[in-house]
Design a protein around this motif. Structure first.
Motif, short mmCIF file in Angstrom:
data_model
loop_
_atom_site.label_atom_id
_atom_site.label_comp_id
_atom_site.label_asym_id
_atom_site.label_seq_id
_atom_site.Cartn_x
_atom_site.Cartn_y
_atom_site.Cartn_z
N VAL A 1 -4.48 20.10 21.07
CA VAL A 1 -5.37 20.28 20.40
C VAL A 1 -4.95 19.08 19.37
CG1 VAL A 1 -4.11 21.46 17.68
CG2 VAL A 1 -3.58 22.49 20.17
N CYS A 2 -6.00 18.75 18.98
CA CYS A 2 -6.17 17.17 17.85
C CYS A 2 -5.56 17.12 17.07
CB CYS A 2 -7.40 17.00 17.96
SG CYS A 2 -8.09 15.62 16.22
N THR A 3 -4.80 15.91 16.67
CA THR A 3 -3.32 16.01 15.60
C THR A 3 -3.96 15.45 14.27
OG1 THR A 3 -3.08 13.68 16.65
CG2 THR A 3 -1.90 15.09 17.00
N HIS A 4 -5.00 15.54 14.12
CA HIS A 4 -5.92 15.16 12.83
C HIS A 4 -6.15 16.56 12.32
CE1 HIS A 4 -9.96 14.57 10.49
NE2 HIS A 4 -8.42 13.80 9.66
N SER A 5 -6.78 17.53 12.70
CA SER A 5 -6.49 18.38 11.56
C SER A 5 -6.92 19.98 12.75
CB SER A 5 -8.48 18.84 11.43
OG SER A 5 -7.74 17.76 9.98
N GLY A 6 -6.58 19.63 14.55
CA GLY A 6 -6.46 20.83 15.39
C GLY A 6 -7.32 20.94 15.64
N CYS A 7 -8.47 20.51 15.91
CA CYS A 7 -9.48 20.99 16.46
C CYS A 7 -9.21 20.77 18.04
CB CYS A 7 -10.88 20.53 16.43
SG CYS A 7 -11.74 20.35 14.99
N ALA A 8 -9.78 21.19 18.77
CA ALA A 8 -9.56 21.14 20.61
C ALA A 8 -10.02 19.77 21.55
CB ALA A 8 -9.95 22.11 21.52
N TYR B 1 -11.76 13.33 23.81
CA TYR B 1 -12.64 12.94 22.87
C TYR B 1 -12.54 14.16 21.97
CZ TYR B 1 -16.58 12.82 19.64
OH TYR B 1 -17.54 12.46 18.55
N CYS B 2 -12.34 14.05 20.59
CA CYS B 2 -11.72 15.28 19.58
C CYS B 2 -13.84 15.29 18.75
CB CYS B 2 -11.45 15.17 18.25
SG CYS B 2 -11.29 16.71 17.42
N PRO B 3 -14.55 16.50 19.04
CA PRO B 3 -15.86 16.58 18.29
C PRO B 3 -15.87 16.39 17.24
CG PRO B 3 -14.89 18.57 19.85
CD PRO B 3 -13.64 17.73 19.98
N CYS B 4 -14.88 16.65 16.90
CA CYS B 4 -15.11 17.69 15.11
C CYS B 4 -15.09 16.16 14.18
CB CYS B 4 -13.33 18.06 14.62
SG CYS B 4 -13.11 19.48 14.96
N HIS B 5 -14.14 15.32 14.29
CA HIS B 5 -14.08 14.49 13.77
C HIS B 5 -14.64 12.82 14.19
CE1 HIS B 5 -12.14 16.86 10.91
NE2 HIS B 5 -13.47 16.78 10.62
N GLY B 6 -13.95 12.54 16.22
CA GLY B 6 -14.43 11.20 16.33
C GLY B 6 -13.32 10.96 16.84
N SER B 7 -12.14 11.59 16.60
CA SER B 7 -11.08 10.30 16.82
C SER B 7 -10.84 10.75 18.95
CB SER B 7 -9.80 11.73 16.73
OG SER B 7 -9.85 11.48 15.52
N ARG B 8 -10.32 9.30 19.02
CA ARG B 8 -10.14 9.04 20.57
C ARG B 8 -8.67 8.93 20.84
NH1 ARG B 8 -15.33 8.71 22.82
NH2 ARG B 8 -16.98 8.22 20.78
N GLY C 1 -9.17 7.12 15.18
CA GLY C 1 -8.95 7.90 13.58
C GLY C 1 -10.78 8.77 13.36
N PRO C 2 -10.60 9.36 13.07
CA PRO C 2 -9.33 9.16 11.64
C PRO C 2 -7.77 9.81 11.79
CG PRO C 2 -11.14 11.19 11.53
CD PRO C 2 -11.14 10.58 12.40
N ALA C 3 -7.72 11.15 13.57
CA ALA C 3 -6.00 10.72 13.73
C ALA C 3 -5.16 9.68 13.75
CB ALA C 3 -6.41 11.37 15.09
FE1 FES Z 1 -9.74 16.20 15.43
FE2 FES Z 1 -10.58 15.23 13.42
S1 FES Z 1 -9.87 17.91 14.28
S2 FES Z 1 -10.50 13.74 14.48
#
Ligand code: FES
Length: 152
Positions: free
Chosen positions: A88-95, A105-112, A123-125
């Protein structure tokens, strides 16, 4: 002669009654045992275990946190070093995707995230992925409790 037959019939009924009583008598303790079993509280969530061989160096195995139901990646960043991170991504909770080239890698906003530490690489996480303790016992890996939450 008729009386003799009636006596035999009644005797047979008596045997039958005795047999039914004995049968019900045997079933009763079983029924009590079932009642006692249902009164026992359900055990805690089963421990999560994976074969160490299913987690290659640089790779991962996906399991599920029994408490939250979230996917968890068990990783082996270096030979013999095992840990696990929440997906669970700490930015907004995407997988986040499974670890690849040392990163999650988080596909929602590109955090690594670093696949060895869970730390934010890009970031953005701003908070690391929640990390679980992993213990090795023989050829099995056991998922432990969360060591650190993703932020504060
Ligand atoms: Fe993962 Fe935004 S939810 S980068």
């Amino acid at each position: 002669m008729d009386g003799g037959i009636a006596a035999v019939a009644m005797g047979g009924a008596g045997l039958l009654t005795g047999s039914l009583t004995a049968t019900f008598g045997r079933e009763k303790p079983g029924a009590d045992a079932k009642a006692k079993q249902s009164a026992v509280p359900a055990p805690a969530a089963a421990p999560v275990t994976v074969d160490a061989a299913s987690v290659p160096v640089g790779g991962s195995a996906q399991v599920k946190d029994p408490a939250s139901g979230d996917a968890v990646y068990v990783v082996q960043p270096k030979a013999g070093q095992y840990c696990a991170f929440s997906s669970v991504c700490t930015h907004s909770g995407c997988a986040v995707d499974a670890p690849k080239d040392g990163r999650l890698y988080c596909p929602c906003h590109g955090s690594r995230f670093d696949a060895a530490t869970g730390a934010v690489v890009t970031g953005p996480a701003t908070r690391p992925l929640p990390k679980y303790r992993v213990t090795k016992e023989g050829d099995k890996l056991h998922l432990g409790p969360l060591e650190a939450q993703g932020g504060s």
